[in-house]
Design a protein around this motif. Structure first.
Motif, PDB file in Angstrom:
ATOM      1  N   GLN A   1       0.828  -1.202   0.000  1.00  0.00           N
ATOM      2  CA  GLN A   1       0.000   0.000   0.000  1.00  0.00           C
ATOM      3  C   GLN A   1       0.866   1.257   0.000  1.00  0.00           C
ATOM      4  N   GLN A   2       2.147   1.134   0.352  1.00  0.00           N
ATOM      5  CA  GLN A   2       3.070   2.273   0.348  1.00  0.00           C
ATOM      6  C   GLN A   2       3.746   2.460  -1.004  1.00  0.00           C
ATOM      7  N   ASP A   3       3.890   1.374  -1.758  1.00  0.00           N
ATOM      8  CA  ASP A   3       4.624   1.420  -3.019  1.00  0.00           C
ATOM      9  C   ASP A   3       3.957   0.456  -3.996  1.00  0.00           C
ATOM     10  N   ILE A   4       3.194   1.001  -4.925  1.00  0.00           N
ATOM     11  CA  ILE A   4       2.390   0.176  -5.833  1.00  0.00           C
ATOM     12  C   ILE A   4       3.251  -0.701  -6.742  1.00  0.00           C
TER      13      ILE A   4
ATOM     14  N   GLU B   1      -5.492   1.086  -2.460  1.00  0.00           N
ATOM     15  CA  GLU B   1      -6.529   2.053  -2.142  1.00  0.00           C
ATOM     16  C   GLU B   1      -6.236   3.471  -2.614  1.00  0.00           C
ATOM     17  N   SER B   2      -5.012   3.941  -2.429  1.00  0.00           N
ATOM     18  CA  SER B   2      -4.729   5.341  -2.729  1.00  0.00           C
ATOM     19  C   SER B   2      -4.811   5.659  -4.216  1.00  0.00           C
TER      20      SER B   2
ATOM     21  N   ILE C   1       2.288  -8.335   2.492  1.00  0.00           N
ATOM     22  CA  ILE C   1       3.177  -7.185   2.690  1.00  0.00           C
ATOM     23  C   ILE C   1       2.506  -6.275   3.718  1.00  0.00           C
ATOM     24  N   ASN C   2       3.207  -5.971   4.803  1.00  0.00           N
ATOM     25  CA  ASN C   2       2.676  -5.096   5.853  1.00  0.00           C
ATOM     26  C   ASN C   2       2.219  -3.776   5.243  1.00  0.00           C
ATOM     27  N   TYR C   3       0.957  -3.390   5.507  1.00  0.00           N
ATOM     28  CA  TYR C   3       0.406  -2.213   4.832  1.00  0.00           C
ATOM     29  C   TYR C   3       0.924  -0.887   5.383  1.00  0.00           C
ATOM     30  N   LYS C   4       1.711  -0.941   6.494  1.00  0.00           N
ATOM     31  CA  LYS C   4       2.327   0.274   7.017  1.00  0.00           C
ATOM     32  C   LYS C   4       3.848   0.261   6.906  1.00  0.00           C
TER      33      LYS C   4
END
Length: 770
Positions: free
Chosen positions: A474-477, A750-751, A511-514
């Motif tokens: 979620q941090q790096d698509i 999501e982003s 993959i940890n979403y944070k």
């Protein structure tokens, strides 16, 4: 393996983990250097392994549960329904069809290749049939491939051959009873007269699976097809078929001894094409039982072009319940010389036989342990022999490793430098010394006449990877990982291209979403590990969890409120509050296993955690049970409702804002029933509504609730991705450009409002949602 470690494991879990360790370390010479050392103790545990290989049980069982058969016509009907739904979408919501799926990779990993054919006219041109990825074409001697198959056809392949004038024949439905392809079956024989640009269906639509296609070398209009039959159903178009007119009409020329016997291999004398050999295989599959041998298995010969047949028995093993798959081949330079390999019904090696007189008599050849061990415990996965067209004593035999003999089967060498599990070999007659090999890792080329200890070059562009699961950071698509059939858990970062970071058959990936550096990967039966450096180093944690049985694809997930809180399940739910380093069990056994089960059965298959109330969890099992806890596992209540089907629960999802809104999806064909696959509850599981509506009658593998609009749903099925804007009242086909391969997983980024889909045979795709 130390006694100290074994003491940590109890009951059937010991066998499960042992099998997973052996299988994971027995896969390929190309395995990642980060593989955990304690999982490499193959020699110490290999003698403890009993029973046939179990690679196919997860896919098969969820498709057929609870019935004992999977009607071939059910999948064909679902495919037709999916095509019709695309037409409906164009009329009612054309904007959805205008959205395009984009292929994201991988290209370099490859996937299982079941057959190959070299173009007799065009230089450097070779065709490859992927297990659930259609037909591929290379014009640069196997370095790169492009699709040569209709995306709207079934992607499951079994056999491929080419005539002297370049006409291609493809048989659909894989005859190797393992992996997902056997679940989906085929739709008969296809023909292409324009190098794979267009294909025409030419019959045998009820054959289920095709083991081999062979042409009369002096009359290519005469075609023989080894129809293995529908794996889960007796009868149908099963046996050896012949066409005298290039595939316009077909005749059954060799029928099996019973309705579970099909043909699986063919050899034709190039000097006297009236002399034909066929290998028959008596086999059928049930959810908890394989019958991979029987009295119908045997080698047959015809001397009149296939009109009449006799079984060859002089020196060969007797046809009984213990005789399984057989592979047969003859020499092009000395056609009286034949080779045969026989497998026991339990999957283990039976014998290697040689005939010097056209099959009149056979001699069992003494072989090394290396040769017999190459069949492992799942010899029905291979069953192939190839003879050098210029040297009758140069022979290849398929196995986990490719076995090569240069002295007619007296001594053997084992392959190195290529992926494990061999299925295809093809010589290039236009280029002396050039040989192609197809296996579970893709296509390899040798310029040294296939020397197994020599140099091999792997195809770098063959997008036919079979994914079980996937995840996206979620941090790096751009960070994508996934678990793949026989190619481990792979990632899109760390090197220039996709690379493996955990071995075996890759299953659940997270993959940890944070924190994108915290990643998780599993191989078969819930053998999982965590990493804090993006997968460069992995730490095994399954031995810290408590369960008696673990599913092939054991559930592992983050709490949506806090990624350091995680859940994992075998037949009991485990919880971690420190990112998987330590675990505590929070449930009793939520299902039952039986001693007669041929694999770990009675396991939890899916868990859902509420974001609105972290104490509320739901769990589903492989025997059709649903459970709920509202106090973080102190008490569990089984959800019993007559509306719900008694089938394998594939996925549970909870609405982010209301823990009482829960969705359940199921898998398993039932002949003639309504499309009951997606259900919704608005009261925490007390009552349920069937929201399958106009969906194709096919297994549903995953469900996504749109994070911006809970009434918008996306589902993954065996025949495509579908979406609903109104909470399941009406479903539509989502986007264009997605091949008809099974969709195994969905992830929403999501982003960026991007939906990712993993396929079992065509890699990963994304679609930008508008």
């Amino acid at each position: 393996m130390s006694k100290k470690r074994l003491s940590l494991l109890t009951g059937s879990l010991v066998l499960v983990i042992i099998f997973a360790l052996l299988y994971a370390t027995n896969k390929s010479t190309e395995k990642a250097s980060t593989q955990i050392k304690e999982h490499d103790e193959v020699k110490e545990i290999e003698n403890m392994i009993k029973g046939p290989g179990k690679r196919d049980d997860w896919f098969i069982s969820q498709k057929v549960f609870p019935n004992k058969t999977l009607p071939q016509e059910a999948f064909q009907k679902a495919t037709k329904q999916a095509k019709q739904l695309k037409e409906t979408t164009m009329k009612e919501l054309p904007e959805l069809k205008n959205e395009k799926w984009t292929f994201m990779g991988p290209k370099i990993v490859g996937g299982r290749i079941v057959d190959m054919a070299v173009d007799p006219q065009q230089k450097d041109t070779v065709y490859a049939a992927a297990a659930t990825g259609g037909v591929w074409k290379s014009v640069d001697a196997g370095k790169s491939f492009t699709a040569a198959w209709d995306d709207n056809n079934t992607q499951s392949m079994g056999a491929l051959t080419v005539s002297p004038d370049g006409t291609l024949y493809a048989g659909t439905g894989e005859a190797n009873p393992g992996g997902g392809s056997i679940v989906f079956g085929g739709t008969g024989i296809y023909k292409s007269t324009d190098k794979g640009e267009n294909w025409e269906s030419i019959g045998l639509k009820e054959s289920g699976a095709i083991g081999r296609i062979a042409l009369n070398p002096k009359n290519p209009q005469q075609i023989f097809v080894a129809a293995a039959g529908q794996l889960f159903n007796p009868g149908g178009e099963r046996g050896l078929y012949r066409s005298q007119d290039g595939g316009k009409t077909w005749d059954l020329v060799l029928k099996g001894k019973n309705n579970t016997t099909g043909a699986v291999d063919i050899a034709i004398d190039p000097v006297n094409p009236n002399r034909i050999y066929a290998a028959m295989w008596d086999h059928v599959r049930y959810p908890n039982n394989r019958v991979y041998g029987g009295e119908g298995s045997g080698i047959y010969r015809s001397t009149d072009g296939g009109n009449t047949w006799e079984q060859l028995t002089n020196g060969l093993p007797a046809s009984d319940k213990n005789l399984g798959r057989i592979g047969i081949a003859l020499s092009q330079t000395q056609p009286d010389r034949l080779y045969a390999i026989t497998i026991k019904s339990d999957g283990y090696y039976e014998g290697f036989y040689i005939s010097e007189n056209g099959g009149d008599t056979w001699t069992k050849q003494e072989v090394s342990r290396t040769f017999s061990n190459a069949q492992s415990s799942f010899g029905w996965w291979f069953g192939r022999i190839w003879v050098d067209p210029k040297d009758e004593k140069h022979v290849f035999v398929a196995g986990v490793n490719m076995m090569e003999s240069k002295d007619g089967g007296i001594t053997w060498a084992s392959s190195r430098g290529i992926h494990a599990d061999q299925h295809a070999v093809a010589w290039d007659p236009k280029q002396p010394g050039r040989v192609y090999v197809g296996n579970d890792g893709g296509v390899y080329r040798s310029e040294e006449n296939g020397l197994v200890t020599g140099k091999w070059e792997k195809a770098v562009d063959l997008p036919a990877t079979q994914f079980y699961t996937m995840d996206v950071s979620q941090q790096d698509i751009t960070r994508i990982s996934g678990g793949t059939q026989d190619n481990g858990s792979i990632r899109s970062w760390g090197k220039d291209d996709w690379n493996e970071y955990y071995g075996g058959d890759g299953l659940k990936n997270l993959i940890n979403y944070k924190d994108k550096e915290k990643v998780y990967a599993c191989y078969q039966y819930g053998s999982c590990a965590w990493s804090e450096d993006g997968g460069n180093t992995m730490t095994y944690f399954t031995n810290k969890t408590v369960s008696d049985r673990r599913n092939w694809l054991s559930p592992l997930l983050f709490d949506p409120n806090d990624p350091s809180i995680m859940y994992y399940a075998g037949n009991r739910v485990n919880r971690s509050t420190d990112s998987g380093k330590t675990w505590e069990v929070i449930s009793p056994s939520l299902t039952e296993g039986k001693s007669e089960d041929s694999y770990p059965y009675g396991t939890i298959t899916t868990i859902a955690v509420s974001k609105s109330n972290g104490k509320v969890l739901y769990a589903g099992t492989d025997d059709g049970r649903l459970w709920k806890t509202s106090d973080l596992g102190k008490n569990w209540t089984e959800i019993i409702n007559k509306t719900l089907p008694n089938r394998w629960v594939t996925k549970l999802k909870v609405d982010a804002k209301n823990e009482n809104y829960v969705y359940a999806t199921f898998s398993g064909f039932r002949n003639g029933e309504d499309s009951a696959h997606v259900f919704k509850s608005e009261d925490g599981g007390k009552t349920w509504e069937n929201i399958s509506g106009n969906l194709p009658n096919t297994p549903v593998n995953n469900l996504i609730i749109d994070p911006k609009n809970r009434h918008k749903l996306y589902i993954a099925t065996d025949v495509g991705v579908f979406m609903s804007k109104n909470d399941g009242k009406r479903w539509y086909s989502l986007g264009s450009g997605m091949p008809m391969a099974p969709i195994t997983d969905l992830v929403m980024h999501e982003s960026t409002n991007t939906l990712f889909a993993s396929t079992f045979g065509r890699g990963i795709f994304e679609i930008k949602l508008k």
